[in-house]
Design a protein around this motif. Sequence first.
Motif, PDB file in Angstrom:
ATOM      1  N   GLY A 266       0.805  -1.211   0.000  1.00 29.67           N
ATOM      2  CA  GLY A 266       0.000   0.000   0.000  1.00 29.67           C
ATOM      3  C   GLY A 266       0.843   1.267   0.000  1.00 29.67           C
ATOM      4  O   GLY A 266       0.561   2.212  -0.741  1.00 29.67           O
ATOM      5  N   THR A 267       1.903   1.279   0.807  1.00 33.79           N
ATOM      6  CA  THR A 267       2.770   2.458   0.851  1.00 33.79           C
ATOM      7  C   THR A 267       3.440   2.700  -0.483  1.00 33.79           C
ATOM      8  O   THR A 267       3.477   3.842  -0.981  1.00 33.79           O
ATOM      9  N   LEU A 268       3.995   1.656  -1.078  1.00 30.65           N
ATOM     10  CA  LEU A 268       4.689   1.820  -2.352  1.00 30.65           C
ATOM     11  C   LEU A 268       3.736   2.295  -3.443  1.00 30.65           C
ATOM     12  O   LEU A 268       4.084   3.180  -4.241  1.00 30.65           O
ATOM     13  N   GLU A 269       2.527   1.740  -3.489  1.00 29.72           N
ATOM     14  CA  GLU A 269       1.581   2.144  -4.534  1.00 29.72           C
ATOM     15  C   GLU A 269       1.056   3.559  -4.300  1.00 29.72           C
ATOM     16  O   GLU A 269       1.011   4.374  -5.227  1.00 29.72           O
ATOM     17  N   GLN A 270       0.684   3.871  -3.074  1.00 29.72           N
ATOM     18  CA  GLN A 270       0.114   5.193  -2.801  1.00 29.72           C
ATOM     19  C   GLN A 270       1.147   6.302  -2.990  1.00 29.72           C
ATOM     20  O   GLN A 270       0.863   7.313  -3.642  1.00 29.72           O
ATOM     21  N   VAL A 271       2.334   6.113  -2.438  1.00 25.75           N
ATOM     22  CA  VAL A 271       3.371   7.140  -2.585  1.00 25.75           C
ATOM     23  C   VAL A 271       3.841   7.214  -4.026  1.00 25.75           C
ATOM     24  O   VAL A 271       4.128   8.303  -4.541  1.00 25.75           O
ATOM     25  N   GLY A 272       3.902   6.074  -4.714  1.00 22.17           N
ATOM     26  CA  GLY A 272       4.316   6.082  -6.113  1.00 22.17           C
ATOM     27  C   GLY A 272       3.345   6.847  -6.998  1.00 22.17           C
ATOM     28  O   GLY A 272       3.762   7.669  -7.838  1.00 22.17           O
ATOM     29  N   ILE A 273       2.052   6.605  -6.827  1.00 20.83           N
ATOM     30  CA  ILE A 273       1.052   7.335  -7.618  1.00 20.83           C
ATOM     31  C   ILE A 273       1.074   8.820  -7.277  1.00 20.83           C
ATOM     32  O   ILE A 273       0.992   9.687  -8.162  1.00 20.83           O
TER      33      ILE A 273
ATOM     34  N   ALA B  51      -7.411   7.245  -3.645  1.00 27.03           N
ATOM     35  CA  ALA B  51      -7.872   8.399  -2.878  1.00 27.03           C
ATOM     36  C   ALA B  51      -6.794   8.846  -1.887  1.00 27.03           C
ATOM     37  O   ALA B  51      -6.571  10.046  -1.695  1.00 27.03           O
ATOM     38  N   ALA B  52      -6.121   7.884  -1.270  1.00 25.93           N
ATOM     39  CA  ALA B  52      -5.013   8.231  -0.383  1.00 25.93           C
ATOM     40  C   ALA B  52      -3.888   8.911  -1.158  1.00 25.93           C
ATOM     41  O   ALA B  52      -3.254   9.848  -0.660  1.00 25.93           O
ATOM     42  N   SER B  53      -3.645   8.457  -2.393  1.00 29.04           N
ATOM     43  CA  SER B  53      -2.615   9.084  -3.223  1.00 29.04           C
ATOM     44  C   SER B  53      -2.966  10.530  -3.529  1.00 29.04           C
ATOM     45  O   SER B  53      -2.089  11.401  -3.551  1.00 29.04           O
ATOM     46  N   LEU B  54      -4.240  10.815  -3.766  1.00 24.56           N
ATOM     47  CA  LEU B  54      -4.657  12.196  -4.024  1.00 24.56           C
ATOM     48  C   LEU B  54      -4.414  13.076  -2.804  1.00 24.56           C
ATOM     49  O   LEU B  54      -3.977  14.227  -2.926  1.00 24.56           O
ATOM     50  N   ALA B  55      -4.712  12.538  -1.617  1.00 26.88           N
ATOM     51  CA  ALA B  55      -4.467  13.312  -0.400  1.00 26.88           C
ATOM     52  C   ALA B  55      -2.971  13.557  -0.205  1.00 26.88           C
ATOM     53  O   ALA B  55      -2.556  14.657   0.184  1.00 26.88           O
ATOM     54  N   LEU B  56      -2.158  12.554  -0.480  1.00 30.50           N
ATOM     55  CA  LEU B  56      -0.709  12.723  -0.356  1.00 30.50           C
ATOM     56  C   LEU B  56      -0.179  13.701  -1.404  1.00 30.50           C
ATOM     57  O   LEU B  56       0.794  14.420  -1.155  1.00 30.50           O
ATOM     58  N   THR B  57      -0.815  13.730  -2.570  1.00 27.65           N
ATOM     59  CA  THR B  57      -0.419  14.688  -3.606  1.00 27.65           C
ATOM     60  C   THR B  57      -0.613  16.115  -3.130  1.00 27.65           C
ATOM     61  O   THR B  57       0.228  16.995  -3.365  1.00 27.65           O
ATOM     62  N   VAL B  58      -1.745  16.357  -2.463  1.00 28.37           N
ATOM     63  CA  VAL B  58      -2.008  17.699  -1.930  1.00 28.37           C
ATOM     64  C   VAL B  58      -0.924  18.107  -0.944  1.00 28.37           C
ATOM     65  O   VAL B  58      -0.518  19.279  -0.887  1.00 28.37           O
TER      66      VAL B  58
END
Length: 361
Positions: free
Chosen positions: A141-148, A218-225
């Motif tokens: 999950g971390t690798l995918e979310q942070v990667g996206i 959705a978590a990736s979008l929040a991390l993008t912000v």
Amino acid sequence: MSLLDREMPDVVMTSDNLRTRKFPLVANLLVAVAALVVSAAVVLGTGIGNWVLVLVLGGVFYLVGLNFAAGRVEGKRAARNRMWQALIYTACLLAILPLASVVWTLVSKGVARLDGDFFGSSMNNIGARDAGGGAYHAIIGTLEQVGIAALIAIPLGVLGAIYLVEYGRGKFAGTVRFFVDVMTGIPSIVAGLFVLSFWVLIVSPWFNDGQPQYSGFAASLALTVLMLPTIVRSTEEMLRLVPGPLREGSYALGVPQWKTILKVVLPTAAPGIVTGVMLAIARAAGETAPVLLVAGGLTRINFDPFDGGQASLALYVYQQAGDASKFAPDRAWTAALTLVAIVLILTIGAKLLARRNKLTR
């Protein structure tokens, strides 16, 4: 013999004329030991504190004693220089000690579950009395979310910084800078609430038969912000450090501005840009609140970030740290060590890549 030779006496410079007295290292150590002894006698003898106060008061006594002793040997000017040098070394040591303490604690407690089961299994069907269970699902999950999030935030952040430095003029550029500064201090939970209210509750039902859906995306979008303002500000500062004559030389050769930015400005600022990007990635990898709000934090493995909830290492650490199981603290420490190791590996790899590109140009 000429008149000049008769009037100018011979001056012979020898090494003795240039040699000055130095305060020996042994004397420096003796001053430090004496300062600690006096400090211990004062603090422990009167019972006003413990060893922490002994070290602090010993440092003060050491600086006073060093200034006095070195002044008698080297002179007041050299003594002041030596005292300020000692202060700088002390400040450096005080800055390193907390970091070293954190690293030591993390490594010493995190090695307890460094095994194949931890990296090859999830927490699915693991009860409070089960010693097994791992963080494979959280690592994925971390690798995918942070990667996206990095794929979205890095291009947008770098392009936004290029606009502000190379093209931005007037009120619109000032407005963009203002909002970037505001977003820099935004709490992570606010970013999670924004994505929850917009993406999860409004957009995701369009693709899920009218039902809101948690997801790793959705978590990736929040991390993008959260990543965007850090990347924009750091990249902007690095681009401003590129010397103006480099741009002017390129323009004088007839190279257009976009190609100058691509071939001259960005490669020159690349090491600093990489540092800013890795800082943003490190922050995103350690966020818990946004993932909890919009990804759910499942205990099973989910490779699809667009379908169903996901966990992350930061959220896994939070959940295990609050678990009542006696096996949970070891999992939390090992997951924290794994998260730091992933960020460290990514940082070293990015630095080596940026260095290699710089050397090959």
